[in-house]
Design a protein around this motif. Structure first.
Motif, PDB file in Angstrom:
ATOM      1  N   ILE A 162       0.854  -1.273   0.052  1.00  0.00           N
ATOM      2  CA  ILE A 162      -0.075  -0.070   0.153  1.00  0.00           C
ATOM      3  C   ILE A 162       0.784   1.243  -0.210  1.00  0.00           C
ATOM      4  N   SER A 163       0.673   2.048  -1.140  1.00  0.00           N
ATOM      5  CA  SER A 163       1.753   3.158  -1.033  1.00  0.00           C
ATOM      6  C   SER A 163       1.141   4.468  -0.710  1.00  0.00           C
ATOM      7  N   ARG A 164      -0.215   4.631  -0.584  1.00  0.00           N
ATOM      8  CA  ARG A 164      -1.092   5.838  -0.016  1.00  0.00           C
ATOM      9  C   ARG A 164      -2.072   5.456   0.786  1.00  0.00           C
ATOM     10  N   TYR A 165      -2.197   6.092   1.831  1.00  0.00           N
ATOM     11  CA  TYR A 165      -3.362   5.977   2.679  1.00  0.00           C
ATOM     12  C   TYR A 165      -4.617   6.574   2.402  1.00  0.00           C
ATOM     13  N   ASP A 166      -4.507   8.118   1.776  1.00  0.00           N
ATOM     14  CA  ASP A 166      -5.798   8.494   1.226  1.00  0.00           C
ATOM     15  C   ASP A 166      -6.339   7.817   0.114  1.00  0.00           C
ATOM     16  N   GLU A 167      -5.845   6.972  -0.633  1.00  0.00           N
ATOM     17  CA  GLU A 167      -6.249   6.321  -2.080  1.00  0.00           C
ATOM     18  C   GLU A 167      -5.581   5.044  -2.062  1.00  0.00           C
ATOM     19  N   PRO A 168      -5.898   3.851  -0.961  1.00  0.00           N
ATOM     20  CA  PRO A 168      -5.365   2.797  -0.822  1.00  0.00           C
ATOM     21  C   PRO A 168      -5.731   1.829  -1.786  1.00  0.00           C
ATOM     22  N   ARG A 169      -4.668   1.202  -2.731  1.00  0.00           N
ATOM     23  CA  ARG A 169      -4.988   0.498  -3.737  1.00  0.00           C
ATOM     24  C   ARG A 169      -3.726  -0.763  -3.582  1.00  0.00           C
ATOM     25  N   PRO A 170      -4.268  -1.741  -2.989  1.00  0.00           N
ATOM     26  CA  PRO A 170      -3.555  -2.904  -2.666  1.00  0.00           C
ATOM     27  C   PRO A 170      -2.902  -3.425  -4.120  1.00  0.00           C
ATOM     28  N   ARG A 171      -1.523  -3.572  -3.967  1.00  0.00           N
ATOM     29  CA  ARG A 171      -0.819  -3.960  -5.367  1.00  0.00           C
ATOM     30  C   ARG A 171       0.171  -5.113  -5.024  1.00  0.00           C
ATOM     31  N   SER A 172      -0.263  -6.229  -5.512  1.00  0.00           N
ATOM     32  CA  SER A 172       0.581  -7.363  -5.450  1.00  0.00           C
ATOM     33  C   SER A 172       2.081  -7.291  -5.920  1.00  0.00           C
ATOM     34  N   LEU A 173       3.102  -7.427  -5.077  1.00  0.00           N
ATOM     35  CA  LEU A 173       4.691  -7.480  -5.886  1.00  0.00           C
ATOM     36  C   LEU A 173       4.802  -8.883  -6.259  1.00  0.00           C
ATOM     37  N   ALA A 174       6.007  -8.901  -7.005  1.00  0.00           N
ATOM     38  CA  ALA A 174       6.476 -10.230  -7.954  1.00  0.00           C
ATOM     39  C   ALA A 174       6.680 -11.442  -6.994  1.00  0.00           C
ATOM     40  N   GLU A 175       6.406 -12.615  -7.163  1.00  0.00           N
ATOM     41  CA  GLU A 175       6.718 -13.777  -6.500  1.00  0.00           C
ATOM     42  C   GLU A 175       7.961 -13.929  -5.966  1.00  0.00           C
ATOM     43  N   VAL A 176       8.187 -14.081  -4.981  1.00  0.00           N
ATOM     44  CA  VAL A 176       9.650 -14.720  -4.376  1.00  0.00           C
ATOM     45  C   VAL A 176      10.232 -15.880  -5.300  1.00  0.00           C
ATOM     46  N   GLY A 177       9.214 -16.975  -4.981  1.00  0.00           N
ATOM     47  CA  GLY A 177       9.818 -18.189  -5.716  1.00  0.00           C
ATOM     48  C   GLY A 177       8.550 -18.968  -5.364  1.00  0.00           C
ATOM     49  N   PRO A 178       8.875 -20.398  -5.327  1.00  0.00           N
ATOM     50  CA  PRO A 178       7.807 -21.322  -4.900  1.00  0.00           C
ATOM     51  C   PRO A 178       7.519 -21.190  -3.471  1.00  0.00           C
ATOM     52  N   THR A 179       6.244 -21.328  -2.959  1.00  0.00           N
ATOM     53  CA  THR A 179       5.868 -21.368  -1.859  1.00  0.00           C
ATOM     54  C   THR A 179       6.645 -22.143  -0.814  1.00  0.00           C
ATOM     55  N   SER A 180       7.128 -23.257  -1.161  1.00  0.00           N
ATOM     56  CA  SER A 180       7.802 -23.810  -0.135  1.00  0.00           C
ATOM     57  C   SER A 180       9.171 -23.393   0.313  1.00  0.00           C
ATOM     58  N   VAL A 181       9.478 -22.103  -0.496  1.00  0.00           N
ATOM     59  CA  VAL A 181      11.306 -21.444  -0.287  1.00  0.00           C
ATOM     60  C   VAL A 181      11.050 -20.868   1.171  1.00  0.00           C
ATOM     61  N   GLU A 182      11.841 -21.082   2.345  1.00  0.00           N
ATOM     62  CA  GLU A 182      11.874 -20.487   3.526  1.00  0.00           C
ATOM     63  C   GLU A 182      12.351 -19.095   3.347  1.00  0.00           C
ATOM     64  N   LEU A 183      11.588 -18.116   3.911  1.00  0.00           N
ATOM     65  CA  LEU A 183      12.136 -16.938   3.924  1.00  0.00           C
ATOM     66  C   LEU A 183      12.580 -16.481   5.275  1.00  0.00           C
ATOM     67  N   HIS A 184      13.692 -15.750   5.454  1.00  0.00           N
ATOM     68  CA  HIS A 184      14.123 -15.407   6.765  1.00  0.00           C
ATOM     69  C   HIS A 184      13.857 -14.046   6.941  1.00  0.00           C
ATOM     70  N   GLY A 185      14.852 -13.131   7.372  1.00  0.00           N
ATOM     71  CA  GLY A 185      14.485 -11.697   7.425  1.00  0.00           C
ATOM     72  C   GLY A 185      14.250 -10.962   6.223  1.00  0.00           C
ATOM     73  N   TRP A 186      13.471  -9.830   6.220  1.00  0.00           N
ATOM     74  CA  TRP A 186      12.922  -9.195   5.332  1.00  0.00           C
ATOM     75  C   TRP A 186      12.910  -7.641   5.753  1.00  0.00           C
ATOM     76  N   ASN A 187      12.842  -6.568   4.727  1.00  0.00           N
ATOM     77  CA  ASN A 187      12.644  -5.282   5.191  1.00  0.00           C
ATOM     78  C   ASN A 187      12.537  -4.681   3.922  1.00  0.00           C
ATOM     79  N   ILE A 188      12.169  -3.159   3.876  1.00  0.00           N
ATOM     80  CA  ILE A 188      11.638  -2.555   2.542  1.00  0.00           C
ATOM     81  C   ILE A 188      12.622  -1.153   2.614  1.00  0.00           C
ATOM     82  N   ALA A 189      12.562  -0.875   1.243  1.00  0.00           N
ATOM     83  CA  ALA A 189      12.994   0.475   0.722  1.00  0.00           C
ATOM     84  C   ALA A 189      12.002   1.405   0.325  1.00  0.00           C
ATOM     85  N   PRO A 190      11.813   2.372   1.121  1.00  0.00           N
ATOM     86  CA  PRO A 190      10.605   3.325   0.815  1.00  0.00           C
ATOM     87  C   PRO A 190      10.826   3.748  -0.860  1.00  0.00           C
ATOM     88  N   PRO A 191       9.684   4.143  -1.475  1.00  0.00           N
ATOM     89  CA  PRO A 191       9.834   4.573  -3.060  1.00  0.00           C
ATOM     90  C   PRO A 191      10.831   5.742  -3.116  1.00  0.00           C
TER      91      PRO A 191
END
Length: 727
Positions: free
Chosen positions: A155-184
């Motif tokens: 969600i990039s804006r709260y005044d006009e919230p439009r959920p946007r799916s990001l690209a797939e990481v990989g197979p759902t069986s892949v184990e994710l560890h830590g993650w974080n974001i870089a703002p636009p």
């Protein structure tokens, strides 16, 4: 006692860091941070405590069993409780406007506008609802949610919230560890990017693709992006820290913590070093691999800021930051910097020592630089004593200089007064000078208003020469919501308070009254709104339609009148609509023009209900002339003639319409009898054609019926009267 300016300074490699106690917590014995998830609003904002369901909670009476979110100031003063019964919470964060954001497991998001409980709600979509939200990461204007199927939704804006799916990481069986974001604002694509630890590497995900950076040092259990977006810290499962550029082009440093215990937080302290938190230890790791540790008796939580870290514990609130170079140079023991000598000159002057003048002469060539350094250092000092001393030193140096602009000095004095006022423990906004510049004074005033600190907000706005109308409006809205007085008393109180305040609009106050179910008070308040454009929409919402129409007419604004009439036309039946505008001449004139533009049917209905029979007949007459079918045209003309006859008032065109209808009737009969075309001919042309086909008696009868002059009839009979030809 003179406070020590270097108290709490600790050296990390070649720079100093200082950890200063800002507040002693007022929540003593009421809050145990080990039982809560702690999140803080940026720019020294409020602190939210949410029950950590993974940890046991001590019983403190019946209230402790109720699930709620508690909002505190940095001094540990309770601001409000937010009751919660809407499911499992998977994300708690703040936006730049100090608005609380709650994300639930089923993908519902609540954005709380203030600390009085008002909120808006939206959903992250069906995928989030089906798979559930696992966790979230927030930035100033949005957030990214990780779903249980390892998909990311942004969600990039709260005044006009439009959920946007990001690209797939990989197979759902892949184990994710830590993650974080870089703002636009810190990415080349100007879209949010997600850094995800997968296996031994890191993938960078945006809306288009997932890029593998092919690292080998993982798995990375913690990822953090620096406040300026340039650096990335990666913490491995075996206790090693790597600092690299956010584009993965350069490695800056690595550090081995020497422990396999997983930290609770890994965050940046400004852009200078990394802070790693275990249960009761904070370890600062510098860019060259040096480390500095601070120990506590209880669990702690870090809230990263642009220029440091807020440290929240059960007993106190502290601020940890790098000592700016200008301050370190000024207060370093034995410093010979021009600013240090100027500060010493102030002390010598107070003792009336001639050494004060010697100091000034010693730094005469660098006096301008010394004044600037003292002013700048004052902005970094939390202690009022040293703020005054430094500004006094700057004032002394400024008085010696022949040419020096005082603008920066005056602005700094004003700003520090504002910062000291909001840092006071009873307000508890722990904001630094650098954060204040980023936040802006207007948004600081908004934070005071959300805390209902109206008097302080008013005083600061007047001091900073900012508009005050918003403060009075917010105070009035709060008065409407909380006062138990009757409507007349509240209205009188508000009007007396707002009298003479330029730019104040009563519309927002009246809307608040209406939303609170006090329609009478809303109507009373709207009478004091000078702008009809703000009165009318609310009156329409309140279904005070006739008053809205009257206000629109009184305004003289044709667009506003059109707006009201179109609203009423869509709401009521035509009969009700016309009755509403009947006794309002201006509105009736606008409706008439509206009907002319819309079509003849509405115009006929309008004339009919207004008993304007002649005007209605004329509309029918014009409509008849446009018809191609002769029989339809004949019916229309007869109808128009009948309406003319029913009209009480004589109308000069009535006879012409009646004659036109008779002529068309004759034409139809002639065409039937003589099998030749007559429709469309004038009276003269019809007589001439009848004579030509040997129907003189019919022509004579037509002459008498339409009162054709004898001379003209003779000319027609002899063929000498010039009948105009049609083009």
């Amino acid at each position: 006692m003179v406070p020590n300016p270097t108290l709490g300074w600790e050296r990390l490699q070649d720079v100093f860091y200082r950890k200063r106690v800002e507040y002693t917590m007022m929540w003593t014995n009421e809050v145990d941070l080990s039982e809560f998830i702690v999140t803080g609003a940026p720019y020294g904002g409020a602190i939210a405590l949410v029950r950590d369901t993974s940890r046991p909670m001590s019983y403190r009476g019946p209230e402790s069993r109720q699930k709620m979110i508690m909002i505190y100031s940095n001094a540990g003063q309770l601001i409000c409780h937010v009751p919660w019964d809407k499911g499992s919470i998977r994300g708690v964060g703040w936006n730049n406007n100090e608005q609380l954001v709650i994300v639930t497991e089923d993908g519902n998001v609540r954005l709380y506008h203030d600390f009085q409980g008002g909120f808006t709600q939206f959903s992250l979509g069906k995928e989030a609802e089906d798979h559930g939200v696992a966790e979230c990461r927030f930035w100033g204007t949005g957030f990214v949610a990780r779903l249980s199927n390892n998909r990311f939704v942004a969600i990039s804006r709260y005044d006009e919230p439009r959920p946007r799916s990001l690209a797939e990481v990989g197979p759902t069986s892949v184990e994710l560890h830590g993650w974080n974001i870089a703002p636009p604002s810190y990415t080349l694509s100007r879209h949010v990017e997600v850094f995800v630890g997968i296996n031994n590497t890191v993938n960078v995900i945006d809306s288009m693709e997932s890029q593998d950076k092919y690292l080998q040092e993982g798995p990375f259990t913690h990822v953090a992006v620096s406040p300026n977006g340039a650096l990335l810290v990666l913490y491995t499962s075996y206790g090693k820290i790597y600092v690299i550029s956010s584009d993965f082009s350069k490695k800056y440093s690595d550090y081995d913590t020497g422990t396999l215990e997983s930290p609770s937080q890994v965050v940046w302290c400004a852009n200078d070093c990394v802070a790693v938190v275990w249960e009761n230890e904070i370890r600062l790791v510098g860019p060259g691999g040096g480390a500095l540790s601070f120990y506590y008796d209880s669990r702690i939580a870090l809230i990263p800021e642009a220029d440091g870290i807020r440290i929240i514990s059960n007993e106190k609130c502290e601020f940890l930051s790098k000592v700016p170079d200008v301050v370190a140079e000024l207060f370093r023991i034995g410093s010979t910097a021009p600013s240090a000598i100027l500060l010493d000159a102030v002390e010598q002057l107070e003792f009336k020592s001639p050494k004060a003048d010697d100091n000034i002469q010693l730094i005469r060539s660098n006096l301008n630089e010394a004044v600037d350094a003292c002013v700048k250092s004052a902005s970094y000092e939390p202690e009022r004593y040293w703020q005054k001393r430094l500004l006094k030193a700057a004032l002394l140096g400024k008085s010696v200089l022949e040419l020096y602009s005082s603008d920066e000095f005056v602005e700094m004095c004003e700003t520090l007064r504002v910062l000291n006022a909001v840092r006071y423990y009873d307000v508890g906004i722990l904001i630094t000078y650098e954060q204040f510049i980023r936040l802006t004074p207007e948004r600081l005033i908004d934070r005071l208003l959300s805390r209902q600190r109206y008097l302080l907000a008013l005083r600061l706005s007047e001091y900073l020469q900012l508009p005050t109308d918003k403060i009075y409006i917010k105070w009035s809205c709060a008065k409407v919501k909380t006062s138990q007085d009757d409507d007349n008393t509240i209205c009188k109180t508000i009007v007396n308070k707002l009298k003479g305040i330029p730019g104040v609009s009563y519309e927002e106050i009246a809307r608040t009254a209406y939303d609170e179910g006090r329609s009478k008070l809303a109507t009373q308040l709207l009478n004091y709104e000078p702008r009809a454009g703000r009165q009318v929409p609310l009156l329409l919402d309140m279904e005070e339609d006739e008053i809205a129409l009257i206000k629109a007419v009184e305004s003289g604004d044709p667009d506003l009148i059109y707006y009201v009439l179109l609203h009423l036309k869509g709401k009521y039946s035509l009969a009700q609509f016309f009755r509403l505008v009947n006794d309002k001449p201006v509105a009736s004139a606008v409706v008439e023009q509206l009907a002319r533009n819309e079509g003849p049917e509405l115009l006929k209905d309008f004339y009919y209900q207004d008993d304007r029979r002649a005007d209605s007949a004329l509309v029918i007459y014009r409509e008849a002339l446009l018809l191609d079918d002769v029989h339809d045209r004949m019916d229309k003309l007869k109808l128009g003639t009948k309406i003319f006859q029913d009209s009480k008032d004589p109308y000069p065109d009535a006879k012409a319409m009646e004659d036109h209808a008779k002529l068309y009737e004759h034409h139809l009969g002639y065409e039937k009898d003589y099998k030749t075309a007559f429709v469309g001919l004038t009276v003269a042309e019809t007589i001439k054609k009848l004579i030509k086909i040997g129907q003189g008696s019919k022509a004579s009868k037509l002459k008498g019926e339409f009162k054709v002059p004898d001379k003209m009839f003779i000319f027609l009979k002899e063929g000498t009267y010039p009948v105009p030809k049609k083009n």
